[in-house]
Write a protein that holds these residues in place. Structure first.
Motif, PDB file in Angstrom:
ATOM      1  N   LEU A 289       0.719   4.433  -2.493  1.00 55.63           N
ATOM      2  CA  LEU A 289       0.148   5.635  -2.123  1.00 55.63           C
ATOM      3  C   LEU A 289       1.269   6.822  -2.134  1.00 55.63           C
ATOM      4  CD1 LEU A 289      -1.708   4.483   1.378  1.00 55.63           C
ATOM      5  CD2 LEU A 289      -2.811   5.254  -0.901  1.00 55.63           C
TER       6      LEU A 289
ATOM      7  N   GLN B 297      -4.572  -3.763  -6.316  1.00 56.71           N
ATOM      8  CA  GLN B 297      -4.403  -2.350  -5.609  1.00 56.71           C
ATOM      9  C   GLN B 297      -5.296  -2.339  -4.414  1.00 56.71           C
ATOM     10  OE1 GLN B 297      -3.295   0.768  -7.959  1.00 56.71           O
ATOM     11  NE2 GLN B 297      -4.601   2.160  -7.248  1.00 56.71           N
ATOM     12  N   ARG B 298      -6.786  -2.377  -4.622  1.00 57.26           N
ATOM     13  CA  ARG B 298      -7.648  -2.491  -3.717  1.00 57.26           C
ATOM     14  C   ARG B 298      -7.279  -3.118  -2.526  1.00 57.26           C
ATOM     15  NH1 ARG B 298     -14.192  -3.244  -4.053  1.00 57.26           N
ATOM     16  NH2 ARG B 298     -14.395  -3.010  -1.559  1.00 57.26           N
TER      17      ARG B 298
ATOM     18  N   GLU C 245     -11.863   8.134   2.378  1.00 57.10           N
ATOM     19  CA  GLU C 245     -10.367   8.475   1.921  1.00 57.10           C
ATOM     20  C   GLU C 245      -9.882   9.705   2.057  1.00 57.10           C
ATOM     21  OE1 GLU C 245      -8.357   6.689  -1.983  1.00 57.10           O
ATOM     22  OE2 GLU C 245     -10.195   7.963  -2.726  1.00 57.10           O
TER      23      GLU C 245
ATOM     24  N   GLY D 234      -6.815   3.896  -3.346  1.00 60.62           N
ATOM     25  CA  GLY D 234      -7.999   3.234  -2.700  1.00 60.62           C
ATOM     26  C   GLY D 234      -9.015   3.172  -3.832  1.00 60.62           C
TER      27      GLY D 234
ATOM     28  N   THR E 239      -4.454  -1.411  -0.526  1.00 61.52           N
ATOM     29  CA  THR E 239      -4.979   0.012   0.366  1.00 61.52           C
ATOM     30  C   THR E 239      -6.153  -0.346   1.098  1.00 61.52           C
ATOM     31  OG1 THR E 239      -6.218   0.574  -1.762  1.00 61.52           O
ATOM     32  CG2 THR E 239      -4.025   1.291  -1.792  1.00 61.52           C
TER      33      THR E 239
ATOM     34  N   ALA F 285       0.927  -1.369   0.141  1.00 63.63           N
ATOM     35  CA  ALA F 285      -0.089   0.005  -0.045  1.00 63.63           C
ATOM     36  C   ALA F 285       0.898   1.311  -0.090  1.00 63.63           C
ATOM     37  CB  ALA F 285      -1.054  -0.019   1.205  1.00 63.63           C
TER      38      ALA F 285
END
Length: 451
Positions: free
Chosen positions: A82, A121-122, A200, A89, A125, A78
């Motif tokens: 990021l 990726q989800r 978020e 996210g 995150t 993550a």
């Protein structure tokens, strides 16, 4: 048009049982569990000079973050994501990965089945946001510099976060009462569930040094001239405030609706059963907004939903995946049709639409004269948005193609002013592209403030 070819109308709320509303608007894709994520990650070849990384607008090191998942390090994964995309996210949920990273995946090229980069990726995150209360990045010592960010959408949030990382104090001025921009107000509800957009935003603010003032619209509560005087730098992430019209008589009649406005209403309601939807719906447009409104009206209980697009399938801005998603939900997509007239009853209520067949000759689109009429309780306009430059009319800022002109680093023609996202010339109308604009501009602002 006043003729009454279709006289019956059926627009109402509560078309479905509550259990159907809940299931219809649940996650489009169920998140990967630990086992699924590790198995999927191991499908990656971890390519050198990976094409997926080149295709990502924010240049995330995709092979690295996938490798970190494969060795059971989702927090590290993550952070890799990021570091390049602070809204990773949301982008994992809404990015058209099928036309970006996954389209060029080596496995896609070889076997037609790419690594599920977006879902991985989800996984990473989401894991970080759920498992730790500590922000992954540390704020530098305060520089004493103050930056105004106009617009709390993806570009503005990305810019604010990167500036805060460098120790600058940021104030975001957001016109609405909730931040997030299109992530909060304009994306299909089944793509971002459980209030994720606001979670978020709170995550971004967790770095510190960022304040948001809501209900502060440029040209009303604030103006650019005053911001330039009060702050050391200004970033404009204004988005697109206006929508394109059909240019037809009766466009103001009951039942002719702006798709973006309806999606925002849907996103902000606490009870989907209160939303009125027609039995027969026609959507004009060929982009993501057209797909989103078509699917969502179908999920609200509309029986017949048709998208009418003036060109062929290959010209639609919506990806083939999104087009197929609409069709699997029962939406009919008809090509080579353009709106010619709205049909209303004596009470100025939309009852149908007349469409004209089109043809393309020598790169010129023309109507053929042949028409078809469709019954419609509601006609949704989804033919694009445009930038409202009136709020900048007294600022003397240069425009290009009716949007803000910027250089490769987001700098405008005005001293101390940068811009990014959909409001700038060449804006790509993608969350991930707006995030990159905000990040690039923040780096240039930081260089300017560090002189």
């Amino acid at each position: 048009m006043s003729e009454t070819d279709f006289v019956s109308r059926d627009i109402r709320s509560g078309r479905l049982d509550q259990i159907d509303y809940d299931s219809n608007f649940e996650d489009l894709h169920a998140p990967l569990n630990h086992h699924e994520a590790v198995v999927e990650a191991e499908r990656c070849y971890f390519c050198y000079d990976a094409p997926c990384m080149t295709a990502c607008p924010t240049s995330i090191d995709i092979p690295l973050f996938i490798r970190q998942i494969s060795v059971d390090n989702p927090i590290g994964s993550a952070k890799t994501i990021l570091n390049q995309n602070i809204l990773g996210g949301m982008c994992a949920r809404v990015c058209p990965t099928e036309t970006l990273c996954e389209e060029v995946c080596v496995r896609e090229e070889a076997e037609g089945k790419p690594v599920k980069i977006g879902q991985l990726q989800r996984y990473a995150t989401d894991h970080l946001m759920a498992e730790t209360n500590e922000h992954p990045f540390k704020r530098a010592a305060s520089t004493g510099k103050r930056v105004a960010v106009v617009g709390g959408g993806p570009a503005g949030l990305s810019c604010a976060h990167r500036l805060a990382m460098h120790g600058h104090d940021v104030v975001i001025f957001e016109a609405r009462e909730k931040s997030g921009g299109l992530n909060e107000h304009g994306i299909a509800a089944y793509k971002t569930t459980h209030n994720f957009a606001q979670l978020e935003v709170e995550f971004v603010l967790g770095i510190g040094g960022i304040k948001i003032e809501h209900g502060k619209a440029l040209g009303a509560a604030i103006n650019l001239t005053a911001l330039r005087e009060e702050y050391d730098a200004v970033f404009l992430g204004l988005g697109l405030g206006n929508t394109n019209g059909l240019g037809l008589t009766g466009e103001d009649n009951d039942g002719c609706l702006d798709a973006v406005d309806y999606i925002e209403k849907l996103r902000q309601t606490d009870d989907l059963s209160t939303l009125e939807v027609g039995r027969d719906v026609v959507v004009i447009g060929g982009g993501m907004t057209a797909i989103d409104i078509a699917i969502q009206t179908k999920l609200l209980g509309a029986e017949n939903v048709t998208i009418a697009y003036r060109r062929g399938q290959e010209a639609m801005n919506a990806s083939l995946y999104e087009q197929e998603l609409a069709q699997t939900h029962g939406v009919v997509i008809r090509h080579w049709l353009q709106p010619k007239a709205l049909i209303s009853n004596d009470q100025n209520q939309i009852t149908g639409i007349e469409l004209e067949y089109t043809a393309q000759t020598n790169d010129k689109l023309e109507g053929t004269g042949e028409t078809v009429k469709l019954e419609a309780d509601q006609v949704f306009k989804a033919i694009g948005q445009k930038f409202d430059s009136s709020t900048l009319s007294d600022a003397g800022i240069d425009l290009e193609a009716r949007r803000i002109k910027v250089n490769e680093k987001g700098k405008t023609s005005l001293s101390k002013v940068w811009a990014g996202g959909d409001c700038v010339a060449g804006g790509e109308d993608l969350t991930v592209a707006s995030v990159e604009d905000g990040k690039v501009a923040a780096q240039d602002i930081h260089s300017f403030l560090s002189r």
